[in-house]
Write a protein that holds these residues in place. Structure first.
Motif, PDB file in Angstrom:
ATOM      1  N   HIS A   1       1.368   5.359  -2.171  1.00  0.00           N
ATOM      2  CA  HIS A   1       0.843   6.345  -3.130  1.00  0.00           C
ATOM      3  C   HIS A   1       1.963   7.150  -3.782  1.00  0.00           C
TER       4      HIS A   1
ATOM      5  N   GLU B   1      -5.736   1.658  -4.469  1.00  0.00           N
ATOM      6  CA  GLU B   1      -6.534   1.697  -3.247  1.00  0.00           C
ATOM      7  C   GLU B   1      -7.899   2.173  -3.705  1.00  0.00           C
TER       8      GLU B   1
ATOM      9  N   HIS C   1       2.949   7.960   1.635  1.00  0.00           N
ATOM     10  CA  HIS C   1       2.653   9.019   0.666  1.00  0.00           C
ATOM     11  C   HIS C   1       3.941   9.751   0.288  1.00  0.00           C
TER      12      HIS C   1
ATOM     13  N   HIS D   1      -5.172   6.333  -5.488  1.00  0.00           N
ATOM     14  CA  HIS D   1      -6.608   6.356  -5.187  1.00  0.00           C
ATOM     15  C   HIS D   1      -7.476   6.207  -6.435  1.00  0.00           C
TER      16      HIS D   1
ATOM     17  N   HIS E   1       0.852  -1.202   0.000  1.00  0.00           N
ATOM     18  CA  HIS E   1       0.000   0.000   0.000  1.00  0.00           C
ATOM     19  C   HIS E   1       0.882   1.244   0.000  1.00  0.00           C
TER      20      HIS E   1
ATOM     21  N   ASP F   1       1.124   2.444   3.722  1.00  0.00           N
ATOM     22  CA  ASP F   1       0.264   3.504   3.194  1.00  0.00           C
ATOM     23  C   ASP F   1       1.118   4.768   2.997  1.00  0.00           C
TER      24      ASP F   1
END
Ligand SMILES: [Zn+2]
Ligand SMILES: [Zn+2]
Length: 353
Positions: free
Chosen positions: A110, A183, A305, A140, A108, A303
């Motif tokens: 981004h 995601e 970023h 996303h 996960h 997750d």
């Protein structure tokens, strides 16, 4: 005279360590932006300017950055970097360190295609440098407009970019793989916010609730169970949606029948994500223990970023150890092929890579 170091690599390493330490975004940007800018200078100009003391004439290059570059070119580890390295360690007990070591990748993360701060190739390179065998890119989905969710066209475009990046790794003999993913938002009715055709093409699908977090428990339970039954998703992201600290403030857990949700995850052999972001740390430990007892399998994800955040896996490992989750229940301890065999097993009818 000692051999020159790579000043751009040093600047990126500084940015990485600042991000990992949760420093302010503008400070991180200063170093990452400087690295990008200096990387575009014509051959030789960096050294010429460093010698002449004119690096700070370039917009966006401040004194600290310039000093780091000069030190680097002189073959010294920049003082700024040395201080960061010296204070960067995280004290982990042996069990947590063992689990962290057993993780082969992260499912996960981004990029700046959605709400991340860095280009895809920088995220991939950072993951490879910290020793991951793979990273799943999970930007996303369209309805999450605040996070610049990717339309079907943009996601299709991204798949080509990922293929190019992987070709680049293969060319230089690196076995690291950037896996395709998303995601995807779990919509109000439990359906997924992307076309079936595209979801079928992805290596890994993380599905999360980002809207109507205050749905009544029955509604939220139905929503999550419906999503878990969808053969096109693999991992349930940050299941309660809680925020416990940080710039976005705090947010309570969404309410749902956790036993029903975890039973659905077991029935469909989907993973419950242990989200390592400091402001999420989701699921809470009582639900993590419940999921373990229910027989769930897990992934421990960052997750991330930004590149430095890829190093947050230890947060999730600590929680897994505290709750007694054994390594063989954690799917990102698997090599990429086995992870992909597991995701492919969810989609028996449609063809999936
Ligand atoms: Zn999310
Ligand atoms: Zn995310």
């Amino acid at each position: 005279m000692p051999e020159a170091r790579d000043p751009l690599a040093d600047l990126r390493r500084i940015a990485f360590l600042l991000e990992r330490a949760h420093e302010k975004t503008y400070r991180v940007r200063a170093f990452r932006g400087a690295a990008a800018k200096l990387g575009k200078l014509p051959e030789g100009e960096l050294a010429t300017r460093a010698q002449a003391g004119t690096l700070t004439d370039i917009a966006g290059i401040g004194d600290v950055t310039a000093r780091c570059v000069v030190e680097s070119l002189n073959g010294e580890e920049p003082v700024y970097l040395r201080r960061l390295e010296a204070t960067a360690g995280q004290d982990l007990d042996a069990e947590t360190a063992g689990l962290l070591h057993a993780l082969r990748g992260d499912c996960h993360a981004h990029s700046d295609w959605s709400d991340g701060g860095s280009p895809i190739d920088e995220m991939a390179m950072a993951a490879a440098q910290i020793g991951h065998e793979y990273l799943v890119l999970t930007d996303h989905s369209p309805r999450l407009t605040v996070a610049r969710g990717l339309s079907a066209e943009r996601l299709a475009e991204q798949l080509d970019v990922v293929a190019d990046i992987n070709a680049g790794f293969a060319n230089i003999g690196m076995s690291f793989r950037l896996l395709t993913g998303i995601e995807v938002d779990i919509l109000a009715d439990g359906s997924l916010d992307q076309t079936d055709e595209l979801l079928d093409r992805l290596d890994v699908v993380v599905a999360s609730v980002h809207s109507s977090l205050k749905d009544e428990p029955e509604v939220m339970t139905r929503r999550m169970v419906t999503a878990l039954a969808n053969p096109r998703m693999d991992i349930l992201g940050h299941c309660t949606g809680r925020l416990i600290t940080g710039g976005r403030g705090t947010r309570p857990e969404s309410r749902f029948d956790a036993e029903a949700v975890f039973a659905a995850a077991v029935e469909h052999d989907k993973a419950i994500e242990i989200n390592s972001r400091p402001e999420r740390l989701d699921p809470p430990k009582r639900l993590l223990r419940l999921a373990l007892e229910a027989g769930c399998r897990f992934t421990i994800d960052t997750d991330a970023h930004a590149p430095g955040q890829l190093d947050w896996l230890a947060n999730g490992c600590e929680r897994a150890i505290a709750c007694g989750v054994p390594a063989d229940r954690i799917l990102n301890t698997l090599p990429a092929e086995d992870l992909l065999a597991w995701t492919a097993s969810h989609q028996k009818t449609a063809s999936r890579k």
